[in-house]
Write a protein that holds these residues in place. Structure first.
Motif, PDB file in Angstrom:
ATOM      1  N   PRO A   1       0.833  -1.134   0.124  1.00 30.55           N
ATOM      2  CA  PRO A   1      -0.029   0.129  -0.098  1.00 30.55           C
ATOM      3  C   PRO A   1       0.939   1.430   0.082  1.00 30.55           C
ATOM      4  O   PRO A   1       2.109   1.107   0.573  1.00 30.55           O
ATOM      5  CB  PRO A   1      -0.903  -0.125   1.219  1.00 30.55           C
ATOM      6  CG  PRO A   1       0.124  -0.951   2.381  1.00 30.55           C
ATOM      7  CD  PRO A   1       0.823  -2.160   1.232  1.00 30.55           C
ATOM      8  N   ALA A   2       0.357   2.425  -0.309  1.00 28.21           N
ATOM      9  CA  ALA A   2       0.963   3.750  -0.457  1.00 28.21           C
ATOM     10  C   ALA A   2       1.490   4.016   1.126  1.00 28.21           C
ATOM     11  O   ALA A   2       2.711   4.528   1.020  1.00 28.21           O
ATOM     12  CB  ALA A   2       0.079   5.044  -0.894  1.00 28.21           C
ATOM     13  N   THR A   3       0.708   3.673   2.038  1.00 23.65           N
ATOM     14  CA  THR A   3       1.133   3.895   3.338  1.00 23.65           C
ATOM     15  C   THR A   3       1.156   2.620   4.189  1.00 23.65           C
ATOM     16  O   THR A   3       0.047   1.939   4.336  1.00 23.65           O
ATOM     17  CB  THR A   3       0.353   5.069   4.169  1.00 23.65           C
ATOM     18  OG1 THR A   3       0.787   5.939   3.380  1.00 23.65           O
ATOM     19  CG2 THR A   3       1.169   5.431   5.467  1.00 23.65           C
ATOM     20  N   LEU A   4       2.313   2.294   4.908  1.00 24.46           N
ATOM     21  CA  LEU A   4       2.265   0.969   5.788  1.00 24.46           C
ATOM     22  C   LEU A   4       2.463   1.472   7.169  1.00 24.46           C
ATOM     23  O   LEU A   4       3.458   2.116   7.590  1.00 24.46           O
ATOM     24  CB  LEU A   4       3.234  -0.021   5.354  1.00 24.46           C
ATOM     25  CG  LEU A   4       3.099  -1.286   6.032  1.00 24.46           C
ATOM     26  CD1 LEU A   4       2.247  -2.262   5.453  1.00 24.46           C
ATOM     27  CD2 LEU A   4       4.680  -2.032   5.882  1.00 24.46           C
ATOM     28  N   ASP A   5       1.542   1.249   8.027  1.00 26.10           N
ATOM     29  CA  ASP A   5       1.621   1.581   9.348  1.00 26.10           C
ATOM     30  C   ASP A   5       2.679   0.615  10.200  1.00 26.10           C
ATOM     31  O   ASP A   5       2.243  -0.962  10.082  1.00 26.10           O
ATOM     32  CB  ASP A   5       0.220   1.709  10.205  1.00 26.10           C
ATOM     33  CG  ASP A   5      -0.607   2.832   9.618  1.00 26.10           C
ATOM     34  OD1 ASP A   5       0.023   4.013   9.215  1.00 26.10           O
ATOM     35  OD2 ASP A   5      -1.708   2.603   9.338  1.00 26.10           O
ATOM     36  N   VAL A   6       3.577   0.994  10.947  1.00 25.51           N
ATOM     37  CA  VAL A   6       3.969   0.011  11.807  1.00 25.51           C
ATOM     38  C   VAL A   6       3.886   0.620  13.223  1.00 25.51           C
ATOM     39  O   VAL A   6       4.641   1.880  13.346  1.00 25.51           O
ATOM     40  CB  VAL A   6       5.624  -0.062  11.559  1.00 25.51           C
ATOM     41  CG1 VAL A   6       6.489  -0.838  12.593  1.00 25.51           C
ATOM     42  CG2 VAL A   6       5.777  -0.927  10.078  1.00 25.51           C
ATOM     43  N   VAL A   7       3.158   0.139  14.175  1.00 25.05           N
ATOM     44  CA  VAL A   7       2.973   0.629  15.319  1.00 25.05           C
ATOM     45  C   VAL A   7       3.404  -0.096  16.408  1.00 25.05           C
ATOM     46  O   VAL A   7       3.376  -1.411  16.415  1.00 25.05           O
ATOM     47  CB  VAL A   7       1.391   0.667  15.559  1.00 25.05           C
ATOM     48  CG1 VAL A   7       0.883   1.345  16.913  1.00 25.05           C
ATOM     49  CG2 VAL A   7       0.509   1.484  14.469  1.00 25.05           C
ATOM     50  N   ASP A   8       4.292   0.377  17.498  1.00 21.90           N
ATOM     51  CA  ASP A   8       4.897  -0.169  18.397  1.00 21.90           C
ATOM     52  C   ASP A   8       4.329   0.110  19.638  1.00 21.90           C
ATOM     53  O   ASP A   8       4.323   1.253  20.201  1.00 21.90           O
ATOM     54  CB  ASP A   8       6.352   0.028  18.631  1.00 21.90           C
ATOM     55  CG  ASP A   8       7.163  -0.940  19.502  1.00 21.90           C
ATOM     56  OD1 ASP A   8       6.455  -1.745  20.190  1.00 21.90           O
ATOM     57  OD2 ASP A   8       8.205  -0.497  19.954  1.00 21.90           O
ATOM     58  N   VAL A   9       3.373  -0.870  20.290  1.00 17.82           N
ATOM     59  CA  VAL A   9       2.643  -0.397  21.712  1.00 17.82           C
ATOM     60  C   VAL A   9       3.573  -0.800  22.785  1.00 17.82           C
ATOM     61  O   VAL A   9       4.081  -1.934  22.737  1.00 17.82           O
ATOM     62  CB  VAL A   9       1.495  -1.400  21.805  1.00 17.82           C
ATOM     63  CG1 VAL A   9       0.526  -0.923  22.931  1.00 17.82           C
ATOM     64  CG2 VAL A   9       0.449  -1.214  20.327  1.00 17.82           C
ATOM     65  N   GLY A  10       3.422   0.147  23.747  1.00 13.95           N
ATOM     66  CA  GLY A  10       4.683   0.039  24.912  1.00 13.95           C
ATOM     67  C   GLY A  10       6.193  -0.014  24.202  1.00 13.95           C
ATOM     68  O   GLY A  10       6.902  -0.881  24.516  1.00 13.95           O
ATOM     69  N   ALA A  11       6.345   1.336  23.745  1.00 10.22           N
ATOM     70  CA  ALA A  11       7.486   1.516  22.938  1.00 10.22           C
ATOM     71  C   ALA A  11       8.801   1.776  23.725  1.00 10.22           C
ATOM     72  O   ALA A  11       9.909   1.764  23.186  1.00 10.22           O
ATOM     73  CB  ALA A  11       7.338   2.532  22.041  1.00 10.22           C
ATOM     74  N   GLY A  12       8.593   1.705  25.021  1.00  8.82           N
ATOM     75  CA  GLY A  12       9.697   2.159  25.828  1.00  8.82           C
ATOM     76  C   GLY A  12      10.402   3.423  25.446  1.00  8.82           C
ATOM     77  O   GLY A  12       9.519   4.441  25.433  1.00  8.82           O
TER      78      GLY A  12
END
Length: 325
Positions: A51-62
């Motif tokens: 896709p044109a935008t790919l989300d990479v989300v880190d929950v509890g990212a420290g």
């Protein structure tokens, strides 16, 4: 637990130090971990049709260590144009760390719409929960804790929501057993997975399943790199292993539960020693390969980090990469 970890001056909200000052995770152990996750992210990207935008989300990212490592890898190896399409988001209660690349977003809550990869590495073990203990009469009673000293005593019977969860997910408790009541983690994980419109959600954590619940529980603390008694005064990490099967079922989507050892091997992290012939032909390359093998060995050691569980949910896609073979 909530106050100790996330309240004013809590373990995860202090500005003067970060979690890495007190305990070691896979993210801190070796850059090989981030490289393996980037391979999985690339597989998700392919399954989504790039896709044109790919989300990479880190929950509890420290303090943003994983996102910074992934960002750096894309800068040096921009596979499939990901470097120009990835939108990195760190989710954490602590303030944005200094020095984080400017194009990594930082916020307190999980985004409402995620198309791509949602990661939670050693987050669920710090989602606050209550602890119960079964008394001599077989009643599950809540454990009360003095916030200043950590001294414990048995309080009232657990409530109806706790009893419902115990009956399904921790049914074999006996007098003297301690139970970490996991439904708050189920809710937290289900909410996080629900944010993924298409893509994958991956939780990586210490944990157990219903057939092997620990009778004495797992609640503990960490401070200055050592395991210590848990103190709910903000001075220590307070953590308990995750009932991964319960969290998996709560999310309500297709899932896979595998060990970190199996997952990383599927993603190309082997841990084997380099051939001795390389030491004669190229000693420097041999030493580099030996160092990499040592780091890989730590990540896949079944008695350590390799014993983590990987809980993977596929939402609207089907992965066909090596990890799932």
């Amino acid at each position: 637990m909530t106050t100790a970890l996330y309240g004013p001056g809590g373990f995860f909200t202090r500005a003067t130090e970060g979690p890495a000052d007190h305990f070691r995770t896979s993210v801190h152990a070796s850059p090989l971990f981030a490289r393996a996750l980037l391979r999985l992210i690339s597989e998700v990207d392919a399954a989504l049709g790039r896709p044109a935008t790919l989300d990479v989300v880190d929950v509890g990212a420290g303090r943003g260590e994983l996102l910074a490592a992934l960002h750096a890898l894309l800068d040096t190896d921009p596979a499939h144009g990901l470097a120009h399409r990835v939108r990195f988001v760190g989710v954490e209660v602590a303030a944005r760390p200094a020095g984080l690349p400017a194009d990594i977003s930082w916020q307190r809550y999980v985004p409402e719409h995620v198309t791509g990869m949602l990661l939670a590495t050693e987050w669920l073990d710090n989602v606050p929960l209550d602890v119960a203990e079964v008394d001599t009469e077989g009643r599950a009673r809540r454990v009360l804790v003095d916030p200043a000293t950590g001294e414990e005593l048995l309080g009232p019977d657990v409530d109806a929501a706790d009893r419902f969860w115990l009956s399904r997910w921790w049914p074999a408790a006996r007098p003297g057993d301690r139970i970490e009541v996991g439904w708050p983690r189920d809710v937290a994980w289900a909410d996080a997975v629900a944010a993924v419109r298409r893509g994958c959600a991956l939780a990586i954590d210490y944990g157990h399943v219903r057939s092997a619940r620990p009778p004495l529980g797992t609640l503990t603390g960490y401070r200055d790199g050592r395991q210590v008694p848990p103190r709910p005064d903000g001075s220590t990490d307070v953590t308990a292993h995750v009932a991964v099967d319960s969290a998996a079922a709560a999310a309500g989507t297709a899932y896979r539960i595998i060990s970190q050892r199996a997952a990383l091997r599927g993603l190309g992290i082997g841990g084997g020693r380099p051939p001795l012939d390389l030491a004669r032909s190229d000693p420097a390359a041999y030493l580099r390969a030996l160092s990499s093998a040592g780091a890989a060995g730590e990540l896949i050691d079944p008695a350590g980090l390799g014993g983590h569980w990987w809980l993977l949910h596929e939402v609207g896609i089907k992965l066909r990469g090596t990890m799932l073979a």
